[in-house]
Design an enzyme around this catalytic site. Sequence first.
Site, short mmCIF file in Angstrom:
data_model
loop_
_atom_site.label_atom_id
_atom_site.label_comp_id
_atom_site.label_asym_id
_atom_site.label_seq_id
_atom_site.Cartn_x
_atom_site.Cartn_y
_atom_site.Cartn_z
N HIS A 128 0.88 -1.19 0.00
CA HIS A 128 0.00 0.00 0.00
C HIS A 128 0.91 1.23 0.00
O HIS A 128 0.96 1.99 0.97
CB HIS A 128 -0.92 -0.04 1.23
CG HIS A 128 -2.09 0.90 1.15
ND1 HIS A 128 -2.38 1.67 0.04
CD2 HIS A 128 -3.06 1.20 2.07
CE1 HIS A 128 -3.47 2.39 0.28
NE2 HIS A 128 -3.89 2.12 1.50
N ARG A 290 -2.93 11.83 2.70
CA ARG A 290 -3.09 11.04 1.48
C ARG A 290 -3.25 11.99 0.28
O ARG A 290 -2.67 11.78 -0.78
CB ARG A 290 -4.33 10.13 1.57
CG ARG A 290 -4.25 9.03 2.61
CD ARG A 290 -3.23 7.98 2.27
NE ARG A 290 -3.47 7.36 0.98
CZ ARG A 290 -4.32 6.34 0.76
NH1 ARG A 290 -4.99 5.81 1.76
NH2 ARG A 290 -4.45 5.82 -0.44
N1 NVA Z 1 -4.52 -4.02 5.30
C1 NVA Z 1 -5.77 -3.34 5.00
C2 NVA Z 1 -5.53 -1.91 4.61
C3 NVA Z 1 -6.79 -1.12 4.39
C4 NVA Z 1 -6.52 0.28 3.94
C5 NVA Z 1 -6.48 -4.08 3.88
O1 NVA Z 1 -5.83 -4.48 2.91
O2 NVA Z 1 -7.70 -4.25 3.98
N1 CP Z 2 -6.28 3.79 4.29
C1 CP Z 2 -7.01 3.49 3.20
O1 CP Z 2 -6.47 3.13 2.15
O2 CP Z 2 -8.34 3.62 3.36
P1 CP Z 2 -9.48 3.21 2.34
O3 CP Z 2 -9.53 1.71 2.29
O4 CP Z 2 -10.73 3.81 2.90
O5 CP Z 2 -9.15 3.77 0.98
#
Ligand code: NVA
Ligand code: CP
Length: 306
Positions: A128, A290
């Site tokens: 991410h 972000r």
């Molecule tokens: N590890 C989490 C991050 C959400 C922003 C997921 O992948 O759901």
């Molecule tokens: N932190 C983040 O990526 O949040 P969302 O899943 O809401 O985009």
Amino acid sequence: MTRHFLADDDLTADEQSQILDLAAQMKQDRHRFTPLAGPRSVALLFDKPSTRTRVSFAVGVSELGGYPLVLDSGTSQLGRGETIEDTTRVLDRQCAAIVWRTFGQDRLEAMASVSAVPVVNALTDLFHPCQILADLLTIRERFGTTRGRTLTYLGDAANNMANSYLVGGALAGLNVRVAGPKNALPDDRVVERARRLATDNEITITDDPEAAAGADILATDTWVSMGQETASSAERLATLAPYRIDAAAVQRARDTAIVLHCLPAYRGNEISADVLDGPRSAVWDQAENRLHAQKALLTWLVEQHE
Ligand code: NVA
Ligand code: CP
């Protein structure tokens, strides 16, 4: 050559730093930069739910003078089996960049391999990286620098956030400590990748929650990531309990420590409500960042492409 941002280390340390400098400038003067004036369009594709990523990219592209074209897999042909390559060849003739939240990293790589415009990872199962840019910006704001600071991530240490803290944090000169139960530690290949990027900073993997001791930054994430709902058994959650960021964990960190969470948060699981909603929490700045970090990233990628 078209540059993409599929993983944190698709940028060099210098490039990452330049983008964070630009993000800080953009935050100061939010409507000054309009590299997407035209408007040029940016495709924002979502195969998984999103609030922050969708909002910050859509708002960000608009503020850069562009048009955010938001597509969900459920309402596009990609969700009905059209190939990634065919979809990409249609999008890249009409859009200045493509931002995609999906499952396997291989899907994003397949897109980048045929795309004539920059492809950006808006979250995969593996990384991410846009979130980590926002987190690094938040750390810079609070501490002036990232280099030499210690970030301890506690919780599900085998997920995309842990991986991106390792790789992106290593690049930014953070000492990165990742702690989770033995059944939720990062893949060795990711750890090795981070260690190769580190210079004088340390990369530590442990199952000891005492890794919070002396940290400047405590970070965590949901114990059950999107697409991994089968991992929500009571047994698994019980193994994660010692890694919750609660008042006791904060007590072990430095007096000046801040707490990060990419959100969405599950109060009482990975983080206690008093910490998330308390004075050490930097999560709302982190969520706002972000926007600024991604505006800077898109600006940089599009400029490299021209
Ligand atoms: N590890 C989490 C991050 C959400 C922003 C997921 O992948 O759901
Ligand atoms: N932190 C983040 O990526 O949040 P969302 O899943 O809401 O985009």
